[in-house]
Design an enzyme around this catalytic site. Structure first.
Site, PDB file in Angstrom:
ATOM      1  N   TYR A  24       0.848  -1.200   0.000  1.00 14.95           N
ATOM      2  CA  TYR A  24       0.000   0.000   0.000  1.00 14.95           C
ATOM      3  C   TYR A  24       0.878   1.242   0.000  1.00 14.95           C
ATOM      4  CZ  TYR A  24      -4.999  -0.796   0.375  1.00 14.95           C
ATOM      5  OH  TYR A  24      -6.294  -1.054   0.086  1.00 14.95           O
ATOM      6  N   GLU A  68      -0.585   4.881  -0.322  1.00 14.03           N
ATOM      7  CA  GLU A  68      -1.395   6.091  -0.540  1.00 14.03           C
ATOM      8  C   GLU A  68      -0.536   7.338  -0.360  1.00 14.03           C
ATOM      9  OE1 GLU A  68      -4.049   4.345   2.079  1.00 14.03           O
ATOM     10  OE2 GLU A  68      -5.800   4.566   0.762  1.00 14.03           O
ATOM     11  N   ASP A  77      -7.801  13.515 -24.660  1.00 15.08           N
ATOM     12  CA  ASP A  77      -7.861  12.117 -24.250  1.00 15.08           C
ATOM     13  C   ASP A  77      -7.212  11.310 -25.369  1.00 15.08           C
ATOM     14  OD1 ASP A  77      -8.478   9.493 -23.714  1.00 15.08           O
ATOM     15  OD2 ASP A  77     -10.477   9.918 -22.953  1.00 15.08           O
ATOM     16  N   THR A 124      -4.954   6.060 -21.289  1.00 17.61           N
ATOM     17  CA  THR A 124      -4.729   4.740 -20.721  1.00 17.61           C
ATOM     18  C   THR A 124      -3.337   4.300 -21.173  1.00 17.61           C
ATOM     19  OG1 THR A 124      -5.836   3.776 -22.637  1.00 17.61           O
ATOM     20  CG2 THR A 124      -7.136   3.980 -20.630  1.00 17.61           C
ATOM     21  N   LYS A 184      -3.328   0.488 -24.601  1.00 19.21           N
ATOM     22  CA  LYS A 184      -3.807   0.383 -25.982  1.00 19.21           C
ATOM     23  C   LYS A 184      -2.593   0.428 -26.914  1.00 19.21           C
ATOM     24  CE  LYS A 184      -8.439   2.071 -24.890  1.00 19.21           C
ATOM     25  NZ  LYS A 184      -8.493   2.796 -23.613  1.00 19.21           N
ATOM     26  N   ARG A 242      -2.773  -2.595 -18.033  1.00 17.15           N
ATOM     27  CA  ARG A 242      -4.037  -1.865 -17.929  1.00 17.15           C
ATOM     28  C   ARG A 242      -3.907  -0.821 -16.826  1.00 17.15           C
ATOM     29  NH1 ARG A 242      -7.642  -4.574 -21.076  1.00 17.15           N
ATOM     30  NH2 ARG A 242      -9.138  -2.976 -20.535  1.00 17.15           N
TER      31      ARG A 242
HETATM   32  N1  DSN Z   1     -13.147   0.484 -23.863  1.00 18.04           N
HETATM   33  C1  DSN Z   1     -12.250   1.351 -24.588  1.00 18.04           C
HETATM   34  C2  DSN Z   1     -12.250   1.066 -26.049  1.00 18.04           C
HETATM   35  O1  DSN Z   1     -12.415  -0.077 -26.404  1.00 18.04           O
HETATM   36  O2  DSN Z   1     -12.079   1.970 -26.845  1.00 18.04           O
HETATM   37  C3  DSN Z   1     -12.514   2.771 -24.308  1.00 18.04           C
HETATM   38  O3  DSN Z   1     -12.594   2.985 -22.960  1.00 18.04           O
END
Ligand code: DSN
Length: 425
Positions: free
Chosen positions: A59, A61, A205, A231, A234, A240
């Site tokens: 942990y 924080e 974003d 994120t 991707k 993730r």
């Molecule tokens: N779930 C993601 C996507 O597939 O684009 C976006 O949050």
């Protein structure tokens, strides 16, 4: 211990054979499919290794040097390493690597800059935006006054006159640009001009395109958007997780919003894996990877167009393709399901101005980050388009034997392209 398990899951099987079997099955599925979901990827063995470390036990924080638990001698260094790598890779003044995923990262933006009822502007979900950009079923659309922009009907491009007019009329405090089903370059400079005019904070974003930005295959929002949300799993090809990046001006507000505003302890094993992914993304190889993702997507789009697929905006500039299947006389959902049976994995998706419902929309969404990681290049894209065409036609004719034939061919086709972290068959 079952003999058929790979070495990867054999140790897990000693402790939990039921779970190990499921992991094994998923690994095999991932290695035997052509995975085209544009928000997915295959992470490296090093990212997998970092994710599975003892860092999960801790942990922490707070932030480095200001924690609420003792024993942070090494965790502080891990988080600092990730932050410094994000700063250097993206050229940003500030990075927060603690958001659990993209939605919490975006919620932190709301907490940093808005009060409930304030006005936010973003692209609507059916036009290509994200739930958290103010869509009505999301907390962001329910608790805030969300103004949504879309794309033009004629060419599926963003109408900046409309965005400007909406911004002047509604005076949002925050404007989101970017989304989840945008096949074209995001023009950060045009959004920045509008945000300046109405004194809004522009948030880029870049979840979908972060790897392309890092690899120089998409223009950077840095210098245009003072806040960047992404994120890490991707095109960036990490675990993730998510990051918020910003100018120094917004650093404190964002940090406070993430912790203690929204979250408790950061997931340190994920932070470590983010650090690994950021290091990988700084290598020359990753620049080649990012360029190849785009080259593959363009080649796949061209091949689909040749086979009569109707592509939203007529093609792609990035990793993502959105196809409207109306002209193929099949809905997106039955097509996606048939393609999945054939070993070609993508998702059904609304298209702009879709007359059908989100759970049964007209389109499919696909992209090339995963197949590019496996080493596929432009020369392979015509074959994928041909199989897609065969399967979409077969699905309309309830022709399961064609779907079964493609399944076998796909399995054979991908066999020479191993996935990281999984044994070659
Ligand atoms: N779930 C993601 C996507 O597939 O684009 C976006 O949050």
């Amino acid at each position: 211990m079952p003999e058929s398990l790979s070495a990867v899951t054999r140790r897990l099987a000693d402790a939990d054979s039921e779970l190990a079997r499921l992991v094994e099955d998923e690994g095999r599925r991932q290695s035997e499919c052509i995975r085209l979901i544009p928000s997915e990827n295959y992470v490296s063995q090093a990212v997998l290794d970092a994710t599975g470390t003892v860092l999960t036990n801790k942990y922490s924080e707070g932030y480095a040097g200001r924690r609420y638990y003792e024993g942070q001698q090494f965790i502080d260094q891990v988080e600092t390493l990730a932050i410094e790598r994000a700063q250097s890779l993206f050229g940003v003044e500030h990075a927060n690597v603690q958001p659990y995923s993209g939605s919490p990262a975006n919620l932190a933006v709301y907490l940093a800059f808005l009060k409930p009822g304030d006005t936010v502007m973003g692209m609507s979900l059916p036009m290509g935006g994200h739930l958290t950009h103010g869509w009505n079923v999301s907390a962001t659309g329910r608790w805030f006054n969300a103004v949504q922009y879309g794309v033009r009907k004629e060419d599926a491009r963003i109408d900046f006159d409309e965005v400007r007019e909406l911004a002047l009329r509604h005076r949002p405090k925050v404007i989101f640009c970017g989304g989840t089903a945008i096949p074209r370059t995001i023009e950060f400079d045009k959004f920045a001009e509008i945000a300046r005019e109405v004194d809004a904070v522009l948030v880029a974003d870049i979840a979908h395109i972060a790897g392309l930005v890092a690899g120089g295959a998409h223009p950077t929002p840095v210098g245009h958007a003072p806040v960047i949300s992404t994120t890490t799993h991707k095109t960036l090809r990490g675990p993730r997780g998510a990051m918020l990046m910003s100018t120094e001006e917004h650093a404190k507000a964002l940090d406070r919003a993430v912790f203690p505003g929204l979250q408790g302890g950061p997931h340190n094993h994920t932070t470590a894996a983010i650090a690994v992914a950021l290091r990988e993304a700084a290598e020359d190889d990753f620049k080649r990877y990012a360029a190849q993702i785009v080259a593959n997507a363009k080649a796949l789009a061209d091949a689909l167009l040749e086979r009569g697929f109707d592509l939203v905006s007529g093609g792609t500039d990035n990793h993502l393709i959105l196809a409207d299947l109306t002209s193929k006389a099949i809905g997106g959902k039955p097509a996606a399901q048939a393609l999945d049976r054939a070993g070609i994995e993508l998702n059904y998706n609304t298209v702009p101005f879709d007359p059908r419902k989100p759970f049964d929309p007209s389109g499919i969404r696909l992209g090339t980050p995963s197949v590019t990681t496996r080493g596929l290049t432009e020369e392979h894209m015509a074959q994928i388009a041909a199989w897609m065409d065969d399967v979409v036609t077969a699905a309309g004719n309830e022709d399961e034997s064609t779907i079964a034939r493609v399944r076998g061919e796909v399995r054979e086709f991908v066999a020479p392209f191993p996935i990281p972290g999984w044994p070659t068959p």
